[in-house]
Design an enzyme around this catalytic site. Structure first.
Site, PDB file in Angstrom:
ATOM      1  N   HIS A   1       0.789  -1.292   0.134  1.00 45.73           N
ATOM      2  CA  HIS A   1      -0.116   0.140   0.138  1.00 45.73           C
ATOM      3  C   HIS A   1       0.872   1.160   0.035  1.00 45.73           C
ATOM      4  O   HIS A   1       1.882   1.525   0.906  1.00 45.73           O
ATOM      5  CB  HIS A   1      -0.916   0.014   1.275  1.00 45.73           C
ATOM      6  CG  HIS A   1      -2.032  -1.088   1.310  1.00 45.73           C
ATOM      7  ND1 HIS A   1      -3.244  -0.948   0.934  1.00 45.73           N
ATOM      8  CD2 HIS A   1      -1.734  -2.439   1.808  1.00 45.73           C
ATOM      9  CE1 HIS A   1      -3.799  -2.236   1.137  1.00 45.73           C
ATOM     10  NE2 HIS A   1      -2.848  -2.934   1.576  1.00 45.73           N
TER      11      HIS A   1
ATOM     12  N   ALA B   1      14.965 -19.148  11.328  1.00 44.78           N
ATOM     13  CA  ALA B   1      13.654 -19.110  11.805  1.00 44.78           C
ATOM     14  C   ALA B   1      13.133 -17.748  12.225  1.00 44.78           C
ATOM     15  O   ALA B   1      14.013 -17.019  13.280  1.00 44.78           O
ATOM     16  CB  ALA B   1      13.329 -20.204  12.676  1.00 44.78           C
TER      17      ALA B   1
END
Length: 201
Positions: free
Chosen positions: A126, A173
């Site tokens: 956006h 991770a």
């Protein structure tokens, strides 16, 4: 004919529905309903049905393919959410459970990648700016995510719109990938940064 002799239709709402200015709105509503129905249908097949843990992997793969996803590996585990119609998973890829694929940008995962559980791939961007002293946010714009071959992705990694990863990369991770990751390195952190080069033998 009405009591006042105006000749207007006696059917309730007939004059309203026949107003020329309302026809574009009706067409827009019909198109929006069609898109929503198609989205619901794809969501049911790709996520509710294919993502069910009781569905065999071969049937899951078939459901993905028949709904237009370019998935060349049957090794996609259960509970993945497929809210992207431009997903391409190439041969030899393993995708662990509960990953989320979003938006209208392309998502490409190269051959022999290993994707850990609960990873998120976001392609909707956006534009944000101040207009007349107020925050203005644009409609979502799709930005592609492209991941090369033989990339190891740790669990709960997040890929942001427009990011890219070269071949032979390890991502720790929980990392957040927002830019370009170069070949032969281990990355980790928020945002993901180089930790160390991969050992060469």
């Amino acid at each position: 004919m009405t009591a006042d002799g105006s000749g207007a239709s006696e059917r309730p709402g007939a004059a309203y529905l026949s107003t020329p200015g309302e026809r574009p709105m009706l067409r827009a509503i019909v198109m929006a309903v069609r898109m929503e129905v198609r989205h619901m249908f794809n969501h049911f097949l790709r996520t509710s049905l294919a993502g069910n843990p009781l569905v065999p992997s071969a049937l899951r793969w078939f459901l993905y393919r028949v709904t237009g996803l370019r998935i060349s590996s049957p090794n996609v585990r259960e509970e993945c959410i497929m809210h992207n119609s431009y997903l391409e998973i190439r041969r030899g890829v393993f995708v662990n459970r509960a990953c989320f694929f979003e938006g209208s940008g392309r998502i490409v995962i190269g051959e022999k990648c290993q994707v850990g559980p609960q990873c998120t791939f976001l392609t909707s961007h956006h534009e944000i700016r101040i207009v007349s002293d107020q925050l203005a946010i644009s409609r979502p714009i799709g930005r592609d995510i492209v991941i090369g071959a033989r990339v190891w992705v740790g669990g709960r990694t997040t890929f942001l719109p427009g990011c890219s990863v070269e071949d032979d990369v390890v991502i720790a991770a929980g990392a957040v990938v927002s830019g370009h990751l170069c070949r032969g390195w281990i990355y980790g952190g928020v945002p993901a940064k180089k930790i160390s080069p991969l050992p060469v033998t």
